[in-house]
Design an enzyme around this catalytic site. Structure first.
Site, PDB file in Angstrom:
ATOM      1  N   CYS A 384       0.836  -1.204   0.000  1.00  0.00           N
ATOM      2  CA  CYS A 384       0.000   0.000   0.000  1.00  0.00           C
ATOM      3  C   CYS A 384       0.875   1.261   0.000  1.00  0.00           C
ATOM      4  O   CYS A 384       1.465   1.577  -1.015  1.00  0.00           O
ATOM      5  CB  CYS A 384      -0.997  -0.047   1.148  1.00  0.00           C
ATOM      6  SG  CYS A 384      -2.488   0.885   0.776  1.00  0.00           S
ATOM      7  N   GLU A 408      -0.976  13.024  -1.259  1.00  0.00           N
ATOM      8  CA  GLU A 408      -1.222  12.920   0.183  1.00  0.00           C
ATOM      9  C   GLU A 408      -0.150  13.690   0.967  1.00  0.00           C
ATOM     10  O   GLU A 408      -0.421  14.262   2.021  1.00  0.00           O
ATOM     11  CB  GLU A 408      -1.195  11.433   0.606  1.00  0.00           C
ATOM     12  CG  GLU A 408      -1.450  11.221   2.086  1.00  0.00           C
ATOM     13  CD  GLU A 408      -1.455   9.748   2.492  1.00  0.00           C
ATOM     14  OE1 GLU A 408      -1.067   8.887   1.685  1.00  0.00           O
ATOM     15  OE2 GLU A 408      -1.839   9.475   3.646  1.00  0.00           O
ATOM     16  N   HIS A 510      -3.577  -5.138   0.416  1.00  0.00           N
ATOM     17  CA  HIS A 510      -2.977  -5.698   1.639  1.00  0.00           C
ATOM     18  C   HIS A 510      -3.029  -7.227   1.613  1.00  0.00           C
ATOM     19  O   HIS A 510      -4.021  -7.807   2.085  1.00  0.00           O
ATOM     20  CB  HIS A 510      -3.742  -5.202   2.866  1.00  0.00           C
ATOM     21  CG  HIS A 510      -3.581  -3.748   3.121  1.00  0.00           C
ATOM     22  ND1 HIS A 510      -2.718  -3.254   4.064  1.00  0.00           N
ATOM     23  CD2 HIS A 510      -4.180  -2.673   2.555  1.00  0.00           C
ATOM     24  CE1 HIS A 510      -2.792  -1.933   4.072  1.00  0.00           C
ATOM     25  NE2 HIS A 510      -3.672  -1.552   3.163  1.00  0.00           N
ATOM     26  N   GLU A 512      -1.510  -9.256   3.416  1.00  0.00           N
ATOM     27  CA  GLU A 512      -1.389  -9.826   4.767  1.00  0.00           C
ATOM     28  C   GLU A 512      -2.730 -10.233   5.380  1.00  0.00           C
ATOM     29  O   GLU A 512      -2.792 -11.153   6.190  1.00  0.00           O
ATOM     30  CB  GLU A 512      -0.638  -8.851   5.694  1.00  0.00           C
ATOM     31  CG  GLU A 512      -1.360  -7.564   6.095  1.00  0.00           C
ATOM     32  CD  GLU A 512      -1.224  -6.416   5.095  1.00  0.00           C
ATOM     33  OE1 GLU A 512      -0.916  -6.684   3.915  1.00  0.00           O
ATOM     34  OE2 GLU A 512      -1.439  -5.253   5.497  1.00  0.00           O
TER      35      GLU A 512
HETATM   36  N1  GLN Z   1      -2.093   6.589   2.722  1.00  0.00           N
HETATM   37  C1  GLN Z   1      -2.153   5.814   1.526  1.00  0.00           C
HETATM   38  C2  GLN Z   1      -3.497   5.925   0.822  1.00  0.00           C
HETATM   39  O1  GLN Z   1      -4.478   6.262   1.453  1.00  0.00           O
HETATM   40  C3  GLN Z   1      -1.818   4.366   1.792  1.00  0.00           C
HETATM   41  C4  GLN Z   1      -2.790   3.664   2.682  1.00  0.00           C
HETATM   42  C5  GLN Z   1      -2.275   2.384   3.282  1.00  0.00           C
HETATM   43  O2  GLN Z   1      -1.058   2.150   3.335  1.00  0.00           O
HETATM   44  N2  GLN Z   1      -3.155   1.567   3.791  1.00  0.00           N
HETATM   45  O3  GLN Z   1      -3.599   5.677  -0.343  1.00  0.00           O
END
Ligand code: GLN
EC number: 6.3.4.2
Length: 546
Positions: A384, A408, A510, A512
């Site tokens: 991510c 971001e 993710h 995991e």
């Molecule tokens: N902050 C990033 C986003 O919102 C990654 C989010 C994360 O790692 N779960 O895209």
């Protein structure tokens, strides 16, 4: 529809952090291994509607289900133990209960009545508990009540359990109370008084525990078990010891030895046979007898709290066992990594994982870590935010777009290689508004991931607002960073891979969350394997040069 399932309520006494989730998951495993269809639900007494808005320092990681619910990390344990997906219905908070009751009140559903904790809040809790049981999908529902009995905020839940036991009738709902039996080293004694008090507190609310599970550092002698049974109104065989274990994956066997499954099934008037946990034990055997050892660096900014990356750590345990490798995790705080010390901090690692996360803190350290592993052929998995950092690093240092950034981090950047997703642009609320849950992803022919997953299409769970900016895709691919996984409907880049690197994979999702004991996640399995071969290669070069 009436409830067809039987219910087990798990409460906690004396102190928090006794591991109710692990006990619930272990019991569920034993019942599942006898052929019962079991699910586990967690009720959390806090006011947040879900844990999605919580900082990981509060309650650890936020776990995401297939249906996109942001939930307590205990649901991760449930899935890892049972190898069955959970859903929004498996995690309910006080905030959600109140939100629903207040919405009903606004709609006039209470017909002019005064809306009160009893019966309206307790009715809502009872309904939420029974949703899973009434679905017809389960024989047994285990409901874990968060918090500790005696807490003000737990009271409506305990009251709901009291009423529900009455509604359900004998043998259809039982209460397991998890307590602590502390050892006083000065006196050389195990003490039962805190357990007696906590059972008494539960009784003051009208709930008699049927089974006591006692966390302890030392074996409970039979006279002490008798004493607990006598003072707490339970049968002697219903006093179960839960001794400290070296791994949470030992707990099902420990509970089996103590006969927890037997007592539970007797009390629920259900047939008890011998649980089939061969596959589980094979995993344990591999986990405990590794043939090799590797060290993976986990680069994150919440590393002070192990629970922040719970699912990642567990996924490495599954993948390690699969490869018969002991995976040591070395947490590295991203705030303290820079170009000058990267070699010192990361040089000895066999693989590096850059963790998910939010916000600006520690970002540059993550980018410097990616640069180091890219340039030094260290196996890399970016999850991510970790994948997004890999994209930024490549843009800055390979494509020479020096001001490349994520929106971001820098909303004004001229080169937003990571941009806000289109449907996020109008979103104002923070809670439950990210791109969440399982989304499909097509894997490119000839890619590493297609080989790893052995499939052309996958579905993985997401939790993010930002994405790889498609405008830059051609440029990236021409220079060797390939988009090898794409959302079939939107074309959103889900996976990037480096062409000229032994193992460099960044995923927007993710993985995991989907790793379980029975099904270790293929990406983690492949990453561990790559780290092991990188270590072997490194060792071979060192001995050649001697
Ligand atoms: N902050 C990033 C986003 O919102 C990654 C989010 C994360 O790692 N779960 O895209």
């Amino acid at each position: 529809m009436t409830s067809t399932a039987k219910y087990i309520f798990v409460t906690g006494g004396v102190t928090s952090s006794l591991g109710k989730g692990i006990i619930a998951a272990s019991l569920a495993k034993l019942l599942q291994a006898q052929g019962y269809r079991v699910t586990i639900q967690k009720l959390d007494p806090y006011i947040n509607v879900d844990p999605g808005t919580l900082n990981p320092y509060e309650h650890g990681e936020c776990y995401v289900t297939e249906d996109g619910a942001e939930t307590d990390l205990d649901l991760g344990h449930y899935e890892r133990f049972l190898n069955r997906p959970t859903s929004q219905a498996n995690n309910v908070t006080t905030g959600r209960i109140y939100q629903s009751v207040i919405q009903k009140e606004r709609r006039g559903e209470f017909l002019g009545k005064t809306v009160q904790v009893v019966p309206h809040i307790t009715d809502e809790i009872k309904e939420r508990i029974q949703i899973l049981g009434k679905s017809g999908k389960y024989d047994i529902v285990i409901t874990e009540i968060g918090g500790t009995v005696g807490d003000i905020e737990s009271l409506p839940y305990v009251e709901a359990v009291r009423q529900l036991r009455w509604d359900l009738g004998d043998n259809n709902g039982i209460v397991i109370h998890l307590t602590l039996v502390p050892y006083l080293s000065a006196a050389g004694e195990l003490k039962t008084k805190p357990t007696q008090h906590s059972v008494k507190t539960l009784m003051e609310s009208g709930v008699q525990a049927d089974i006591l599970v006692c966390r302890t550092e030392h074996n409970l002698p039979s006279d002490l078990r008798r004493k607990l049974a006598l003072f707490c109104n339970v049968k002697e065989d219903a006093v179960i010891q839960s001794i400290d274990a070296s791994t949470i994956y030992d707990v099902p066997n420990l509970m089996l030895e103590e006969g927890l499954d037997k007592v539970v099934l007797r009390k629920l008037d259900l047939e008890c046979t011998k649980p089939d946990i061969d596959q589980w034990n094979q995993f344990l055997k591999r986990h405990k007898n590794p043939k090799n050892e590797i060290t993976i660096g986990l680069i994150g900014k919440y590393v002070e709290l192990q629970d922040s990356y719970k699912s990642i750590l567990e996924a490495f345990i599954h993948a390690g066992a699969e490869n018969e490798v002991k995976v040591n995790i070395e947490s590295v705080h991203s705030e303290y990594i820079n170009q000058d010390n990267a070699e010192l901090k990361l040089g000895h690692l066999d693989g590096v994982l850059v963790a998910p996360g939010f916000g600006e803190r520690g970002i540059e350290g993550k980018i410097d870590a990616v640069r180091y592993v890219r340039e030094n052929n260290v196996p890399f998995l970016g999850i991510c935010l970790g994948m997004q950092m890999a994209v930024i690093e490549f843009a800055r240092n390979v494509l020479n777009i020096k001001d490349a950034d994520s929106v971001e981090i820098n909303a004004e950047t001229e080169n937003p290689v990571i941009a806000l997703m289109e449907d996020q642009k109008t979103v104002e609320d923070k809670g439950g508004t990210m791109r969440l849950g399982a989304w499909a992803c097509d894997l490119k022919i000839g890619s590493k991931v297609r080989d790893i997953y052995k499939s052309e299409s996958i579905a993985e769970r997401h939790r993010h607002r930002y994405e790889f900016n498609g405008d830059y895709k051609e440029q990236f691919e021409a220079a060797g960073m390939k988009a090898t996984g794409l959302n079939p409907d939107t074309g959103l880049v889900e996976i990037v891979e480096l062409q000229d690197h032994p193992w460099f994979v960044g995923v927007q999702y993710h993985p995991e969350y989907k790793s379980t004991v029975a099904n270790p996640h293929p990406l983690f399995v492949a990453f561990v394997k790559a780290a092991l071969s990188s270590k072997k290669k490194k060792n071979a070069t060192v001995s050649q040069n001697k």
